[in-house]
Design a protein around this motif. Structure first.
Motif, short mmCIF file in Angstrom:
data_model
loop_
_atom_site.label_atom_id
_atom_site.label_comp_id
_atom_site.label_asym_id
_atom_site.label_seq_id
_atom_site.Cartn_x
_atom_site.Cartn_y
_atom_site.Cartn_z
N LYS A 47 -7.13 8.47 -6.40
CA LYS A 47 -7.42 7.11 -5.94
C LYS A 47 -8.38 6.37 -6.85
O LYS A 47 -8.50 5.16 -6.78
CB LYS A 47 -8.00 7.13 -4.52
CG LYS A 47 -6.98 7.29 -3.46
CD LYS A 47 -7.60 7.15 -2.09
CE LYS A 47 -6.56 7.25 -1.01
NZ LYS A 47 -7.11 7.13 0.32
N TYR A 70 -2.27 16.74 -3.91
CA TYR A 70 -0.97 16.64 -4.55
C TYR A 70 -0.80 17.87 -5.44
O TYR A 70 -1.74 18.31 -6.07
CB TYR A 70 -0.88 15.41 -5.46
CG TYR A 70 -0.92 14.09 -4.77
CD1 TYR A 70 0.12 13.67 -3.95
CD2 TYR A 70 -1.99 13.23 -4.96
CE1 TYR A 70 0.08 12.44 -3.32
CE2 TYR A 70 -2.03 11.99 -4.35
CZ TYR A 70 -0.99 11.60 -3.53
OH TYR A 70 -1.03 10.38 -2.92
N GLN A 83 0.83 -1.21 0.00
CA GLN A 83 0.00 0.00 0.00
C GLN A 83 0.86 1.26 0.00
O GLN A 83 0.55 2.22 -0.69
CB GLN A 83 -0.94 0.01 1.22
CG GLN A 83 -2.02 -1.04 1.15
CD GLN A 83 -2.96 -0.82 -0.01
OE1 GLN A 83 -3.23 0.29 -0.42
NE2 GLN A 83 -3.45 -1.90 -0.57
N LYS A 84 1.95 1.25 0.77
CA LYS A 84 2.83 2.42 0.80
C LYS A 84 3.54 2.61 -0.53
O LYS A 84 3.79 3.73 -0.95
CB LYS A 84 3.86 2.29 1.92
CG LYS A 84 3.29 2.55 3.28
CD LYS A 84 4.36 2.57 4.32
CE LYS A 84 3.76 2.92 5.67
NZ LYS A 84 4.79 2.98 6.71
N LYS A 143 -6.28 14.01 -3.44
CA LYS A 143 -5.88 12.61 -3.35
C LYS A 143 -7.05 11.70 -3.68
O LYS A 143 -6.87 10.62 -4.23
CB LYS A 143 -5.35 12.31 -1.95
CG LYS A 143 -4.00 12.94 -1.69
CD LYS A 143 -3.45 12.53 -0.35
CE LYS A 143 -2.07 13.12 -0.15
NZ LYS A 143 -1.48 12.72 1.12
N LYS A 159 3.90 3.97 -11.56
CA LYS A 159 5.06 4.78 -11.26
C LYS A 159 6.20 4.43 -12.19
O LYS A 159 6.37 3.29 -12.58
CB LYS A 159 5.52 4.55 -9.83
CG LYS A 159 4.65 5.17 -8.77
CD LYS A 159 5.34 5.00 -7.45
CE LYS A 159 4.49 5.43 -6.31
NZ LYS A 159 5.18 5.28 -5.03
N VAL A 182 3.36 17.21 -1.62
CA VAL A 182 2.34 16.33 -1.07
C VAL A 182 1.79 16.98 0.18
O VAL A 182 2.53 17.28 1.11
CB VAL A 182 2.92 14.94 -0.71
CG1 VAL A 182 1.87 14.04 -0.11
CG2 VAL A 182 3.54 14.30 -1.93
N ARG A 201 2.32 1.97 -3.43
CA ARG A 201 1.35 2.52 -4.38
C ARG A 201 1.09 4.00 -4.14
O ARG A 201 0.65 4.70 -5.04
CB ARG A 201 0.02 1.76 -4.27
CG ARG A 201 0.05 0.42 -4.94
CD ARG A 201 -1.33 -0.16 -5.08
NE ARG A 201 -2.12 0.64 -5.98
CZ ARG A 201 -3.40 0.92 -5.81
NH1 ARG A 201 -4.02 0.49 -4.75
NH2 ARG A 201 -4.06 1.64 -6.67
N GLN A 202 1.33 4.50 -2.92
CA GLN A 202 1.09 5.90 -2.64
C GLN A 202 2.15 6.76 -3.34
O GLN A 202 3.29 6.37 -3.48
CB GLN A 202 1.15 6.17 -1.13
CG GLN A 202 0.00 5.58 -0.37
CD GLN A 202 0.13 5.83 1.12
OE1 GLN A 202 1.15 6.30 1.59
NE2 GLN A 202 -0.90 5.49 1.85
#
Length: 110
Positions: free
Chosen positions: A102, A81, A40-41, A98, A108, A76, A43-44
């Motif tokens: 989502k 963003y 999850q981190k 954000k 990335k 951020v 993907r952020q």
């Protein structure tokens, strides 16, 4: 006397087996939890990340995130963003919530 000693050994072995099972189960849960959090981190979006989106997102009447354009994360904030388009000549940063980002898959570029 020997019979009681055997029962004790069997009981201790059974308790050790249960403890090993519980320990293994807790380790497995922790392993998958750490893996999920790391995923999850990853993907952020973070500062200076370059990314594209999987589909075009309309932000306002004159601004949209296009799927064929690369974007740079300039700042951020807690809910927004600040992005910059890398593929065009106008290097003007703009804000995106954000919640808007989502809604699509982020790819990335590392």
């Amino acid at each position: 006397m020997q019979k009681d000693d055997r029962k004790t050994k069997i009981k201790i072995t059974h308790q050790f087996g249960q403890s090993a099972f519980i320990g293994g189960t807790l380790w497995t849960i922790g392993f998958f939890a750490r893996h999920l959090i790391h995923h999850q981190k990853r993907r952020q979006l973070g500062l200076n990340d370059i990314f594209t989106v999987s589909k075009t997102i309309k932000i306002s009447a004159e601004r949209e995130l296009r799927s064929d354009v690369n974007y740079l994360v300039c700042d951020v904030d807690q809910a927004t963003y600040t992005l910059m388009v890398l593929d065009q000549a106008d290097y003007k940063p703009f804000l995106v919530t954000k919640k808007t980002i989502k809604r699509t898959v982020i790819r990335k570029d590392w």
